[in-house]
Design an enzyme around this catalytic site. Structure first.
Site, short mmCIF file in Angstrom:
data_model
loop_
_atom_site.label_atom_id
_atom_site.label_comp_id
_atom_site.label_asym_id
_atom_site.label_seq_id
_atom_site.Cartn_x
_atom_site.Cartn_y
_atom_site.Cartn_z
N SER A 115 59.20 54.79 -20.93
CA SER A 115 60.26 54.15 -20.15
C SER A 115 61.59 54.17 -20.88
O SER A 115 62.64 54.43 -20.30
CB SER A 115 59.88 52.69 -19.84
OG SER A 115 59.07 52.64 -18.70
N ILE A 117 62.63 53.90 -9.40
CA ILE A 117 63.19 55.23 -9.15
C ILE A 117 62.88 56.09 -10.36
O ILE A 117 62.72 55.56 -11.47
CB ILE A 117 64.73 55.13 -8.91
CG1 ILE A 117 65.30 56.44 -8.36
CG2 ILE A 117 65.46 54.72 -10.18
CD1 ILE A 117 66.74 56.31 -7.85
N HIS A 135 56.19 48.05 -13.32
CA HIS A 135 57.34 48.81 -13.83
C HIS A 135 58.44 47.88 -14.33
O HIS A 135 58.78 46.91 -13.64
CB HIS A 135 57.89 49.73 -12.73
CG HIS A 135 57.05 50.95 -12.54
ND1 HIS A 135 55.79 50.90 -12.00
CD2 HIS A 135 57.26 52.24 -12.88
CE1 HIS A 135 55.27 52.11 -11.99
NE2 HIS A 135 56.13 52.94 -12.53
N ALA A 165 64.00 57.68 -13.10
CA ALA A 165 65.31 57.62 -13.77
C ALA A 165 65.74 58.97 -14.34
O ALA A 165 66.93 59.31 -14.33
CB ALA A 165 65.25 56.57 -14.89
N PHE A 201 62.56 47.42 -7.84
CA PHE A 201 63.13 48.71 -7.44
C PHE A 201 62.64 49.74 -8.45
O PHE A 201 62.82 49.56 -9.67
CB PHE A 201 64.65 48.62 -7.47
CG PHE A 201 65.37 49.94 -7.28
CD1 PHE A 201 65.93 50.61 -8.36
CD2 PHE A 201 65.47 50.50 -6.02
CE1 PHE A 201 66.59 51.82 -8.19
CE2 PHE A 201 66.14 51.71 -5.83
CZ PHE A 201 66.69 52.38 -6.92
N GLU A 206 63.09 57.57 -20.58
CA GLU A 206 63.60 57.80 -19.22
C GLU A 206 64.88 57.02 -18.96
O GLU A 206 65.87 57.56 -18.43
CB GLU A 206 62.52 57.43 -18.18
CG GLU A 206 61.36 58.40 -18.17
CD GLU A 206 60.02 57.74 -17.87
OE1 GLU A 206 59.00 58.45 -17.84
OE2 GLU A 206 59.97 56.51 -17.65
N GLN A 207 64.90 55.75 -19.37
CA GLN A 207 66.08 54.93 -19.12
C GLN A 207 67.26 55.42 -19.97
O GLN A 207 68.40 55.44 -19.53
CB GLN A 207 65.77 53.45 -19.37
CG GLN A 207 64.70 52.91 -18.43
CD GLN A 207 64.80 51.41 -18.18
OE1 GLN A 207 65.87 50.80 -18.31
NE2 GLN A 207 63.69 50.81 -17.80
N1 LIG Z 1 62.12 50.27 -12.34
C1 LIG Z 1 62.09 51.59 -12.70
O1 LIG Z 1 62.40 52.47 -11.91
N2 LIG Z 1 61.69 51.85 -13.98
C2 LIG Z 1 61.63 53.14 -14.47
N3 LIG Z 1 61.86 54.30 -13.86
C3 LIG Z 1 61.67 55.32 -14.77
O2 LIG Z 1 61.82 56.51 -14.58
N4 LIG Z 1 61.31 54.80 -15.97
C4 LIG Z 1 61.28 53.42 -15.83
O3 LIG Z 1 61.03 52.56 -16.69
#
Ligand SMILES: NC(=O)NC1=NC(=O)NC1=O
Length: 174
Positions: free
Chosen positions: A84, A121, A67, A123, A119, A87-88
């Site tokens: 990603s 989560i 990730h 996002a 870490f 989401e970010q």
């Molecule tokens: N390190 C992360 O938590 N990365 C991500 N969480 C997401 O929901 N999309 C990501 O790229």
């Protein structure tokens, strides 16, 4: 996308469509294709979760290590996967102030130094201030706790990515 279409896919088509429901882990998708036909989307999703849960800790750590950091180098270099980036972006991480970005980078580095995986989560179910708070509090956990929490977040991300695929409206040719 409907279930009949999914159940008639060969493994190449299946991996093409579902290969990134777990970030950069198409192996999982390739493996669960063998469970076709799926009786429902939930059945497909459960197969993914079963596969993940069956992995040893090293395999689960490997999933987390695939990730990208939140607001990290991939975001800055424009190399995030489309999923990603979406989401970010939704969590407001693509428009952070320099101060917030640096604070997140410091926390991400501390987390990776402590746990030797990033870490993670979901996002889309969070926003930048919640993410920073979560990161601060989860830093206090032990490694086993964080491995479990991280994988639970991977499953939430997978769930939302599956929903996007099945709910995506394929424009009908007019
Ligand atoms: N390190 C992360 O938590 N990365 C991500 N969480 C997401 O929901 N999309 C990501 O790229």
């Amino acid at each position: 996308m409907d279930l009949n279409a999914v159940n008639s896919m060969n493994y190449e088509e299946f991996v093409d469509i579902f290969g990134n429901v777990v970030e950069k882990c198409p192996l999982i998708t390739g493996a669960i294709w063998s469970k076709c036909p799926f009786s429902s989307v939930a059945d497909l999703e459960a197969s993914i979760y079963e596969f993940i849960d069956s992995l040893p800790s090293s395999g689960k750590e490997g999933i987390l290590r695939c990730h990208p950091d939140l607001a990290g180098r991939e975001l800055m270099s424009g190399t995030l996967t489309p999923e990603s980036l979406n989401e970010q972006n939704q969590a407001g991480l693509t428009s952070l102030s320099q101060t917030d970005r640096e604070a997140l980078n410091v926390l991400n580095s501390q987390y990776k130094t402590k746990f030797v995986f990033p870490f993670v989560i979901c996002a889309k179910m969070s926003d930048k201030s919640q993410i920073i708070e979560e990161l601060k509090s989860r830093l206090q956990n032990n490694r086993d706790e964080e491995l479990g929490i991280g994988i639970a977040e991977v499953k939430k991300i997978c769930h939302l990515r599956l929903q996007d695929i099945f709910l995506k409206v394929i424009p009908t040719k007019l």
